[in-house]
Design an enzyme around this catalytic site. Sequence first.
Site, PDB file in Angstrom:
ATOM      1  N   ASP A   1       4.802  -1.937 -65.082  1.00 47.83           N
ATOM      2  CA  ASP A   1       4.018  -1.322 -66.162  1.00 47.83           C
ATOM      3  C   ASP A   1       4.883  -1.174 -67.418  1.00 47.83           C
ATOM      4  OD1 ASP A   1       1.755  -0.783 -64.318  1.00 47.83           O
ATOM      5  OD2 ASP A   1       3.249   0.478 -63.371  1.00 47.83           O
TER       6      ASP A   1
ATOM      7  N   ARG B   1      -6.516  -3.490 -50.102  1.00 44.56           N
ATOM      8  CA  ARG B   1      -7.900  -3.015 -50.067  1.00 44.56           C
ATOM      9  C   ARG B   1      -8.820  -4.223 -49.871  1.00 44.56           C
ATOM     10  NH1 ARG B   1     -11.189   1.373 -52.384  1.00 44.56           N
ATOM     11  NH2 ARG B   1      -9.347   2.370 -53.224  1.00 44.56           N
TER      12      ARG B   1
ATOM     13  N   GLN C   1       7.786   2.914 -41.092  1.00 49.07           N
ATOM     14  CA  GLN C   1       8.963   2.389 -41.804  1.00 49.07           C
ATOM     15  C   GLN C   1       9.916   3.515 -42.196  1.00 49.07           C
ATOM     16  OE1 GLN C   1       7.629  -0.458 -44.747  1.00 49.07           O
ATOM     17  NE2 GLN C   1       6.820  -1.797 -43.162  1.00 49.07           N
TER      18      GLN C   1
ATOM     19  N   ILE D   1       4.458 -11.734 -53.537  1.00 55.19           N
ATOM     20  CA  ILE D   1       5.535 -11.145 -54.354  1.00 55.19           C
ATOM     21  C   ILE D   1       6.883 -11.557 -53.765  1.00 55.19           C
ATOM     22  CG2 ILE D   1       6.663  -8.984 -55.066  1.00 55.19           C
ATOM     23  CD1 ILE D   1       3.902  -7.715 -55.256  1.00 55.19           C
TER      24      ILE D   1
ATOM     25  N   HIS E   1       1.423   4.830 -60.436  1.00 57.55           N
ATOM     26  CA  HIS E   1       1.192   3.403 -60.667  1.00 57.55           C
ATOM     27  C   HIS E   1      -0.265   3.113 -60.302  1.00 57.55           C
ATOM     28  CE1 HIS E   1       1.353  -0.890 -60.725  1.00 57.55           C
ATOM     29  NE2 HIS E   1       0.892  -0.919 -59.499  1.00 57.55           N
TER      30      HIS E   1
ATOM     31  N   GLY F   1       6.850  -7.385 -46.102  1.00 58.49           N
ATOM     32  CA  GLY F   1       5.806  -8.225 -46.702  1.00 58.49           C
ATOM     33  C   GLY F   1       6.430  -9.548 -47.117  1.00 58.49           C
TER      34      GLY F   1
ATOM     35  N   ALA G   1       6.377 -12.501 -46.091  1.00 61.35           N
ATOM     36  CA  ALA G   1       5.607 -13.751 -46.127  1.00 61.35           C
ATOM     37  C   ALA G   1       4.577 -13.743 -47.255  1.00 61.35           C
ATOM     38  CB  ALA G   1       4.903 -13.957 -44.786  1.00 61.35           C
TER      39      ALA G   1
ATOM     40  N   ARG H   1     -11.560   4.263 -49.718  1.00 60.20           N
ATOM     41  CA  ARG H   1     -10.235   4.655 -50.186  1.00 60.20           C
ATOM     42  C   ARG H   1      -9.468   5.393 -49.069  1.00 60.20           C
ATOM     43  NH1 ARG H   1      -7.812   7.330 -55.132  1.00 60.20           N
ATOM     44  NH2 ARG H   1      -6.932   9.230 -54.281  1.00 60.20           N
TER      45      ARG H   1
END
Length: 333
Positions: free
Chosen positions: A159, A92, A112, A16, A187, A11, A13, A98
């Site tokens: 958290d 999402r 992965q 985060i 989480h 991820g 690009a 879901r």
Amino acid sequence: MAEPIRIVVTGAAGQIAYSLLYMIARGEVFGKDQPLILHLLDIPQAVGVLEGVVMELADCALPLLREVIPTTDPVVAFKDVSAAFLVGAMPRRDGMERKDLLSANVKIFKAQGQALDKYAKKDVKVLVVGNPANTNALICSHYAPSIPKENFTAMTRLDQNRATAQIAAKLSVPIDAVKNVIIWGNHSSTQFPDPKHATVVVNGQSKSVWDAINDKDFLQGKFVEIVQKRGAAVIAARKLSSAMSAAKAACDHMHDWYNGTKPGEYVSMGVVSDGSYGAPKDVIFSFPVEIVNKQWKIVQGLTVDEFGKSKLDITGKELLEEKSEAMAVCSAE
Ligand code: NAI
């Protein structure tokens, strides 16, 4: 100077990663004497953005950063890596069920896991950030049987940091005066932020956060809710999900895994459950852990009251549900 180690960020690009890559490349996780080769994995649609990230990393002129390898190929991405930050996941979208979300993520984390199994170092440390982080970590581990299950973790450090920050603000003390706030479970909004064993230093004296705040209604009510819903509050304000704080938390998680926790202190990590504290076994459950020599151990012997037990039960059930849905997708593949 040490030989460079290879670190993959998926991820790469995304938002985060934009903060995370800089923090890693500055040496904040693996140390100021540890040269790095960064492997950046993203999907073909993100290649243009990824090129920009590579340019910016070069322009940061960071002495520890020896090479940057952008790729869309998991074989290249996971080859010989010592640590993996799995940030990329299927988000999402409006109207998405879901089940569809879970199924898209099972596919990503299966691929992965298989690539880690084949190409990564056998002692690779894997941190899953992409949601649903706990179950993604479980799937990844499932498809990487040659790597110990203990090497797959999910991030609940954000958290923990959020909970610690709330307590420090409430008591008007610096953040590092507060220790040992626990995040139990998933989480997700069922997580249980538990201040029962937390301590705070006030005027040079260490005391219990529970006694210092002395407000059961707040500690079992508003406090829990604020931490559980903090991610949603950031999205509402920023129109984007937490990124800078998520990157910082990912660094804290991996830093402590590499460097250990201080005596008497613990941190929360989603790790494979052995059933401690009545949690379901063989799901990735967030526990308080102590870390020595790069090995985490669930802290034992903490008392959990009836209120806490009911909260652990709810989050444990959710993890079992996610696991069975994800495993159903795996067996249908
Ligand atoms: P983002 O959407 O900005 O970036 C995600 C990146 O992942 C995109 O560049 C996308 O192309 C890439 N990606 C998608 N599928 C991929 C694949 N199969 N392989 C490699 N890359 C892939 O999202 P952001 O804000 O960076 O968040 C990333 C994830 O982290 C999300 O799942 C988010 O829910 C989660 N998150 C987790 C937190 C935690 O505390 N555990 C906190 C905040 C976010």
